[in-house]
Design an enzyme around this catalytic site. Structure first.
Site, mmCIF file in Angstrom:
data_model
loop_
_atom_site.group_PDB
_atom_site.id
_atom_site.type_symbol
_atom_site.label_atom_id
_atom_site.label_comp_id
_atom_site.label_asym_id
_atom_site.label_seq_id
_atom_site.Cartn_x
_atom_site.Cartn_y
_atom_site.Cartn_z
ATOM 1 N N ASP A 266 -7.064 -21.270 -20.231
ATOM 2 C CA ASP A 266 -7.786 -20.828 -19.287
ATOM 3 C C ASP A 266 -7.256 -20.465 -18.016
ATOM 4 O O ASP A 266 -6.394 -21.293 -17.428
ATOM 5 C CB ASP A 266 -9.053 -21.766 -19.072
ATOM 6 C CG ASP A 266 -10.084 -21.349 -18.332
ATOM 7 O OD1 ASP A 266 -10.258 -20.386 -17.914
ATOM 8 O OD2 ASP A 266 -11.231 -22.032 -18.180
ATOM 9 N N ASP B 120 -18.228 -16.167 -16.965
ATOM 10 C CA ASP B 120 -18.855 -17.202 -17.682
ATOM 11 C C ASP B 120 -20.192 -16.665 -18.014
ATOM 12 O O ASP B 120 -21.029 -16.095 -17.269
ATOM 13 C CB ASP B 120 -18.917 -18.301 -17.001
ATOM 14 C CG ASP B 120 -17.684 -19.211 -16.879
ATOM 15 O OD1 ASP B 120 -16.602 -18.393 -17.380
ATOM 16 O OD2 ASP B 120 -17.602 -20.164 -16.501
#
Ligand code: GLA
Length: 384
Positions: free
Chosen positions: A148, A208
């Site tokens: 990430d 997200d």
């Protein structure tokens, strides 16, 4: 389009060598399936919970339906020792023991890190320790890494992100352990153009997801034009499934599951599967919809919109097609299923309704069906 953007990116930075070409690791021939800790547990995830999730994924039938990866997201990390080796924090006292437990259930084990010095939640990242971390993960028995971007933005330019991601791909492959490699840079820096070139199996295409109809639809729409980037071993990732978390209706969760399957997206459940309702499990365990996601041709569906009705079409390996009609409107809508309009290569004689689990013979050019607001009609059309 994608090629143009990649070319522009390369031209803009003036260094073609920034896009590496790492050989495929040969994994994820179909989109990965499993569970991830982030949406239900965030920073509270711990070893006992992960063990109980592994138990539930077996007892619920999810493992046998194909959900095989149990992935710990951010916040497992502790500190590095004097040799630079990463250790888990006190919530994960025995990572190798946990991996062994997961493997003993016929499941696989996933973990999370960042190419930056810190993860998004402020824990220790892999920057400067990529090879060492890959070796540690392999020794623990890790089968899947989500990597990430987070604080990597502070130490790399966006243009350097392909090389930063390639570094970990090489480190993972050097361990000799098969480890699925999942990039997460929120769809930035034209990742759909180079994700497969840096040795990754999937890459996030958006910010997200949230447990809401609007954000779910916006995530899947965002990757609709990138169908060409997806295929066996390399997938667009619109983020995890929210099915069963409570923010959407059953119709909306059916649509969510259908669209992820049409898009050949990874199916990583984000709910607490230990306390699933029968409605939730009937969605997550719909084997006919899962089969569309896992079709070995690995084609991402293409989309056409007509008013409030969006139609997604996905060719399947057996010569049939999956087609999903989504009602984006706020009132029920009549959907016309017209075989002629689909311009199919092969003759079809049967429509299988993948949510009603019924088949109907096709007479004439098709049929029409009332689809409630935010619901979906998902069909497999083929020879009987
Ligand atoms: C980012 C990612 C999420 C999750 C969190 C963890 O926001 O996109 O999927 O991994 O970080 O901190």
């Amino acid at each position: 389009m994608t090629f143009f953007l990649l070319a522009a990116m390369i031209a803009g930075c003036g260094e073609v060598s920034l896009i590496p070409n790492i050989p495929s690791n040969g994994l994820a021939k179909t989109p990965p399936m499993g569970w991830n800790s982030w949406y239900s547990f965030g920073g509270t995830i711990n070893e006992d919970t992960v063990r109980s999730i592994a138990d539930a994924i077996v007892s619920s039938g999810m493992r046998d339906a194909g959900y095989s990866y149990i992935n710990i997201d951010d916040t497992w990390e502790g500190t590095r020792d004097a040799q630079g080796n990463i250790h888990p924090n006190q919530r994960f006292p025995d990572m190798k023991g946990l991996a062994d437990y997961i493997h003993s259930k016929g499941l696989k084990f996933g973990i999370y890190s960042s190419p930056g010095p810190e993860t998004c939640a402020g824990f220790v990242g892999s920057y400067g320790h990529e090879e060492q971390d890959a070796i540690t993960y392999a020794a623990w028995g890790v089968d899947y890494l989500k990597y990430d971007w987070c604080s990597a933005k502070d130490v790399y330019s966006g243009r350097a992100s392909p090389a930063a991601y390639a570094k970990m791909a090489t480190a993972l492959q050097s361990t000799g352990r098969p480890i699925i490699y999942s990039l997460c840079n929120y769809g930035e820096d034209y990742v759909t153009a180079w994700g497969s070139k840096v040795g990754s199996n999937l890459w996030r295409t958006t910010s997200d997801i949230q447990d809401s109809w609007e954000k779910m639809i916006s995530n899947i729409e965002a990757q609709a034009s990138d169908a060409n980037s997806a295929g066996p071993g390399h997938w667009n990732d619109p983020d995890m499934l929210q099915v069963g978390r409570g923010g959407m209706t059953q119709a909306e969760y059916r649509t969510h599951m259908s669209l992820w399957a049409m898009a050949s997206a990874p199916l990583l459940a984000g709910n607490d599967i230990r306390v699933m309702s029968s409605e939730t499990s009937s969605i997550l365990l719909n084997s006919e919809v899962i089969a569309v996601d896992q079709d070995r041709l690995g084609t991402q569906a293409t989309r056409i919109r007509n008013g409030d009705i969006e139609r997604w079409l996905k060719p399947l390996a057996d010569g049939s097609v999956a087609v999903a009609y989504v009602n984006l409107g706020s009132t029920p809508a009549q959907v016309e299923v017209s075989i002629q309009d689909l311009h199919l290569a092969n003759a079809v004689t049967t429509a299988r309704d993948l949510w009603a689990h019924t088949s109907l013979p096709l007479g004439g050019d098709g049929f029409s069906r009332l689809v409630p607001s935010h619901d979906v009609l998902m069909l497999k059309l083929g020879p009987s």
